[in-house]
Design a protein around this motif. Sequence first.
Motif, PDB file in Angstrom:
ATOM      1  N   SER A  60       0.827  -1.201   0.000  1.00 34.33           N
ATOM      2  CA  SER A  60       0.000   0.000   0.000  1.00 34.33           C
ATOM      3  C   SER A  60       0.862   1.252   0.000  1.00 34.33           C
ATOM      4  CB  SER A  60      -0.930   0.004   1.223  1.00 34.33           C
ATOM      5  OG  SER A  60      -1.775   1.127   1.217  1.00 34.33           O
ATOM      6  N   VAL A  61       0.512   2.177  -0.865  1.00 37.92           N
ATOM      7  CA  VAL A  61       1.119   3.507  -0.906  1.00 37.92           C
ATOM      8  C   VAL A  61       0.044   4.478  -0.437  1.00 37.92           C
ATOM      9  CG1 VAL A  61       2.141   5.288  -2.370  1.00 37.92           C
ATOM     10  CG2 VAL A  61       2.623   2.865  -2.824  1.00 37.92           C
ATOM     11  N   ILE A  62       0.315   5.202   0.654  1.00 37.50           N
ATOM     12  CA  ILE A  62      -0.699   6.050   1.277  1.00 37.50           C
ATOM     13  C   ILE A  62      -0.291   7.511   1.144  1.00 37.50           C
ATOM     14  CG2 ILE A  62      -1.995   6.554   3.372  1.00 37.50           C
ATOM     15  CD1 ILE A  62      -1.278   3.756   4.388  1.00 37.50           C
ATOM     16  N   GLY A  63      -1.001   8.253   0.326  1.00 42.89           N
ATOM     17  CA  GLY A  63      -0.769   9.685   0.203  1.00 42.89           C
ATOM     18  C   GLY A  63      -1.558  10.430   1.264  1.00 42.89           C
ATOM     19  N   PHE A  64      -0.900  11.310   2.026  1.00 38.35           N
ATOM     20  CA  PHE A  64      -1.578  11.961   3.146  1.00 38.35           C
ATOM     21  C   PHE A  64      -1.451  13.480   3.074  1.00 38.35           C
ATOM     22  CE2 PHE A  64       2.694  10.643   4.375  1.00 38.35           C
ATOM     23  CZ  PHE A  64       3.249  11.796   4.903  1.00 38.35           C
ATOM     24  N   ARG A  94       4.516  -0.612   8.684  1.00 39.84           N
ATOM     25  CA  ARG A  94       4.953   0.629   8.045  1.00 39.84           C
ATOM     26  C   ARG A  94       6.438   0.509   7.721  1.00 39.84           C
ATOM     27  NH1 ARG A  94       4.597   6.984  10.006  1.00 39.84           N
ATOM     28  NH2 ARG A  94       6.441   7.655   8.854  1.00 39.84           N
ATOM     29  N   HIS A  95       6.804   0.772   6.465  1.00 43.19           N
ATOM     30  CA  HIS A  95       8.188   0.582   6.021  1.00 43.19           C
ATOM     31  C   HIS A  95       8.970   1.886   5.929  1.00 43.19           C
ATOM     32  CE1 HIS A  95       7.315  -3.611   5.104  1.00 43.19           C
ATOM     33  NE2 HIS A  95       6.219  -3.202   4.508  1.00 43.19           N
ATOM     34  N   GLY A  96       8.302   3.009   5.801  1.00 42.22           N
ATOM     35  CA  GLY A  96       8.982   4.284   5.651  1.00 42.22           C
ATOM     36  C   GLY A  96       8.086   5.247   4.896  1.00 42.22           C
ATOM     37  N   ALA A  97       8.618   6.420   4.634  1.00 38.31           N
ATOM     38  CA  ALA A  97       7.830   7.445   3.946  1.00 38.31           C
ATOM     39  C   ALA A  97       8.690   8.160   2.922  1.00 38.31           C
ATOM     40  CB  ALA A  97       7.259   8.439   4.944  1.00 38.31           C
ATOM     41  N   LEU A  98       8.031   8.659   1.896  1.00 36.71           N
ATOM     42  CA  LEU A  98       8.649   9.523   0.900  1.00 36.71           C
ATOM     43  C   LEU A  98       7.924  10.861   0.969  1.00 36.71           C
ATOM     44  CD1 LEU A  98       8.942   6.975  -2.037  1.00 36.71           C
ATOM     45  CD2 LEU A  98      10.816   7.817  -0.606  1.00 36.71           C
ATOM     46  N   MET A  99       8.648  11.908   1.361  1.00 34.58           N
ATOM     47  CA  MET A  99       8.041  13.211   1.575  1.00 34.58           C
ATOM     48  C   MET A  99       8.142  14.071   0.323  1.00 34.58           C
ATOM     49  SD  MET A  99       7.144  12.604   4.638  1.00 34.58           S
ATOM     50  CE  MET A  99       6.443  14.209   5.044  1.00 34.58           C
ATOM     51  N   VAL A 100       7.064  14.771   0.003  1.00 40.29           N
ATOM     52  CA  VAL A 100       7.074  15.671  -1.148  1.00 40.29           C
ATOM     53  C   VAL A 100       8.065  16.793  -0.878  1.00 40.29           C
ATOM     54  CG1 VAL A 100       5.718  17.270  -2.543  1.00 40.29           C
ATOM     55  CG2 VAL A 100       4.708  15.102  -1.785  1.00 40.29           C
ATOM     56  N   ASP A 101       8.990  17.007  -1.815  1.00 39.47           N
ATOM     57  CA  ASP A 101      10.076  17.967  -1.620  1.00 39.47           C
ATOM     58  C   ASP A 101      10.267  18.756  -2.910  1.00 39.47           C
ATOM     59  OD1 ASP A 101      12.207  19.316  -0.514  1.00 39.47           O
ATOM     60  OD2 ASP A 101      13.665  17.760  -0.987  1.00 39.47           O
ATOM     61  N   GLY A 112       3.186  13.827   1.707  1.00 39.22           N
ATOM     62  CA  GLY A 112       4.065  12.706   1.430  1.00 39.22           C
ATOM     63  C   GLY A 112       3.284  11.425   1.232  1.00 39.22           C
ATOM     64  N   PHE A 113       4.029  10.316   1.101  1.00 38.52           N
ATOM     65  CA  PHE A 113       3.448   9.002   0.866  1.00 38.52           C
ATOM     66  C   PHE A 113       4.074   7.991   1.821  1.00 38.52           C
ATOM     67  CE2 PHE A 113       3.082  11.385  -3.037  1.00 38.52           C
ATOM     68  CZ  PHE A 113       1.821  11.057  -3.522  1.00 38.52           C
ATOM     69  N   LEU A 114       3.251   7.292   2.571  1.00 36.07           N
ATOM     70  CA  LEU A 114       3.715   6.196   3.404  1.00 36.07           C
ATOM     71  C   LEU A 114       3.760   4.919   2.572  1.00 36.07           C
ATOM     72  CD1 LEU A 114       1.635   6.678   6.682  1.00 36.07           C
ATOM     73  CD2 LEU A 114       4.031   7.289   6.312  1.00 36.07           C
ATOM     74  N   LEU A 115       4.761   4.088   2.821  1.00 37.44           N
ATOM     75  CA  LEU A 115       4.855   2.773   2.186  1.00 37.44           C
ATOM     76  C   LEU A 115       4.573   1.738   3.260  1.00 37.44           C
ATOM     77  CD1 LEU A 115       8.068   3.323   0.033  1.00 37.44           C
ATOM     78  CD2 LEU A 115       5.686   3.824  -0.546  1.00 37.44           C
ATOM     79  N   THR A 116       3.499   0.980   3.086  1.00 38.33           N
ATOM     80  CA  THR A 116       3.055   0.036   4.107  1.00 38.33           C
ATOM     81  C   THR A 116       2.669  -1.283   3.458  1.00 38.33           C
ATOM     82  OG1 THR A 116       0.701   0.648   4.021  1.00 38.33           O
ATOM     83  CG2 THR A 116       2.126   1.990   5.413  1.00 38.33           C
TER      84      THR A 116
END
Length: 265
Positions: A60-64, A94-101, A112-116
């Motif tokens: 799952s990719v979770i955009g928040f 939860r594996h980590g996050a990629l933050m919008v930059d 950002g997006f959580l990777l779960t």
Amino acid sequence: MYSPTSLLRAFTTTAAITLFAGCTSLQAHEATDAAEQAALVDADEAKSVTIDLPPGALFSVIGFDYMRTDEAMRARSDFQSSAIPIAVENGFTRHGALMVDGLSFGAFSPQGFLLTSWPSQEAFDRFERDPRWPEYSELRRTIWNDIRYYRDVQEQGLSLTLRSDKFYTLAIAYTDPENAADYQEYLARLEGEVAKQGGKFILKLYDPKLESLSNTQSPDQLTFIEWNDAEGPSRLLRSDAYEAAKHLGASGTTDLSFYLLRPSL
């Protein structure tokens, strides 16, 4: 959602292409941003996380997009302490996050997006049937302006490593039913140039299921690229290969969102 006409303009006019790529901001701050990012990486040992999922796992990719009110912060704390443990009981990780930059292009503007992941679709379904979940589910509307869960069963499993000294981009595409092959040709034509500019395709999710507070239509593809440095995406957008292939991106999609991301591991 953007119309085909407006998207075509976005791909074919220099100004909109610059907005799409975040190039104006990226180019203006390339030297300072790159120096700052390099210093941060040097100051702390690079971190990494490897996601190894067996066949049948649910990724799952979770955009928040968080609200910033005091009420939202209280609801978020309640959600974290009450709902997340229920999910963990059913195998949620939860594996980590990629933050919008940097600048991004698209109707959805997440932080950002959580990777779960979940062990399986069945595990996720079991979580949703838990009698405690409906009460906490309603809290989401108090916490987020929108939250988008892109879920995809990994029939063949998944192995993916993210590194804190790398940079990432995500494209979320809604393909044109009449010209869907054009988008795949667009990506195929760019693969060599992506590699030349220090990037590589690391993950493509096809037809993920989408759950969102906004009831948004599910996209057709999520595409992640990993880059060796922050300037890779802008170099790609300035290349002759991109110039020659961009018409296929326009004809092959009805809507496309693009995000520049930095890892938070």
